[in-house]
Write an enzyme that holds these catalytic residues in place. Structure first.
Site, short mmCIF file in Angstrom:
data_model
loop_
_atom_site.label_atom_id
_atom_site.label_comp_id
_atom_site.label_asym_id
_atom_site.label_seq_id
_atom_site.Cartn_x
_atom_site.Cartn_y
_atom_site.Cartn_z
N ASP A 45 -6.35 40.55 27.46
CA ASP A 45 -6.30 39.80 26.20
C ASP A 45 -6.05 40.75 25.03
O ASP A 45 -5.23 40.49 24.16
CB ASP A 45 -7.61 39.04 26.01
CG ASP A 45 -7.69 38.36 24.65
OD1 ASP A 45 -6.97 37.37 24.44
OD2 ASP A 45 -8.47 38.83 23.80
N GLU A 117 -3.53 36.92 31.91
CA GLU A 117 -4.12 37.96 31.07
C GLU A 117 -4.75 39.06 31.91
O GLU A 117 -4.63 40.25 31.59
CB GLU A 117 -5.18 37.35 30.14
CG GLU A 117 -4.60 36.59 28.96
CD GLU A 117 -5.65 36.21 27.94
OE1 GLU A 117 -5.34 36.20 26.74
OE2 GLU A 117 -6.79 35.90 28.34
#
Length: 241
Positions: A45, A117
């Site tokens: 992220d 992610e």
């Protein structure tokens, strides 16, 4: 000396993991094993936000911080990540517990987005920032190349509504025209209409809201094309007169 063969996923990423266990961990949901992907998702992220921020900063030198932030948010949200994960066919590589498998986990937006992610995080941990940046840019492809801050800064329904209001036109109408699939894995088809301009389009998503957004975006694009066509015709008439 022969080069190591790439797995199908590595081939799609154009990246060969030095530590193969990282890619497996990235695809492992917490329902499957105690060694799951949430820590890699945390890293991914952060890396993803950095890469997208840098790209927008360099490509749009006149944008202010607020617009840059909204544009980045439009590129890294779960719907975008899940769509890109489907293009990579990540559902084929996910390791899920029986409960998640039975409840449609391989196609769930949150699971797909988190796994992508985590995959970015795994590449970063394996090969560093430059490698992760190359993979992210490759995966995003045209989504990043065609990024339009005007569209990314606002969700599709808001953008369409403001466009119509600026022209003193009635607001769009939305209607669910079809619901597909089992209760735990439903797909919604929503129709967006602007009767005053004879514009209509449908969108399909895992929630009514997602389907409405896709339908609104399709109508907005129709109206942009219509405006450009009308503008071109008007200029031609002026030139001919």
């Amino acid at each position: 000396m022969s080069l190591p063969s790439l797995t199908p996923l590595e081939a799609a990423l154009d990246y060969c993991f030095t530590v193969a266990s990282l890619s497996r961990q990235a695809m492992t949901h917490r329902s499957y094993s105690a060694s799951h992907n949430e820590r890699l998702e945390f890293v991914g992220d952060a890396v993803l936000n950095c890469v997208i921020a840098q790209d927008l900063f360099e490509r749009f030198p006149l944008l202010d911080e607020g617009t840059l932030s909204r544009s980045r948010a439009g590129l890294v949200n779960r719907d975008t990540l899940a769509r890109l994960a489907r293009k990579l066919e990540l559902s084929n590589y996910l390791l899920l517990g029986e409960g998640e498998l039975k409840s449609g986990g391989p196609q769930r937006v949150s699971i797909l987005a988190d796994a992508l992610e985590a995959l970015f995080g795994a590449v970063f941990m394996d090969g560093g920032f430059d490698a992760a940046q190359r993979v992210i840019v490759r995966v995003y492809g045209k989504t990043l190349q065609d990024a339009d801050p005007e569209r990314l800064g606002k969700d599709a329904k808001t953008r369409l509504q403001e466009w119509l209001q600026a022209r003193h036109l009635p607001l769009p109408e939305y209607e669910v025209t079809e619901t597909r699939g089992e209760a735990h894995l439903q797909r919604f088809v929503v129709e967006c209409r602007v009767p005053s301009l004879e514009a209509i389009a449908s969108g399909e998503g895992s929630s009514r809201r997602a389907a409405e957004q896709l339908a609104a975006d399709a109508v907005w694009q129709q109206l942009q094309t219509l405006s450009q066509t009308s503008g071109t015709r008007g200029r031609r008439r002026n030139e001919e007169s």
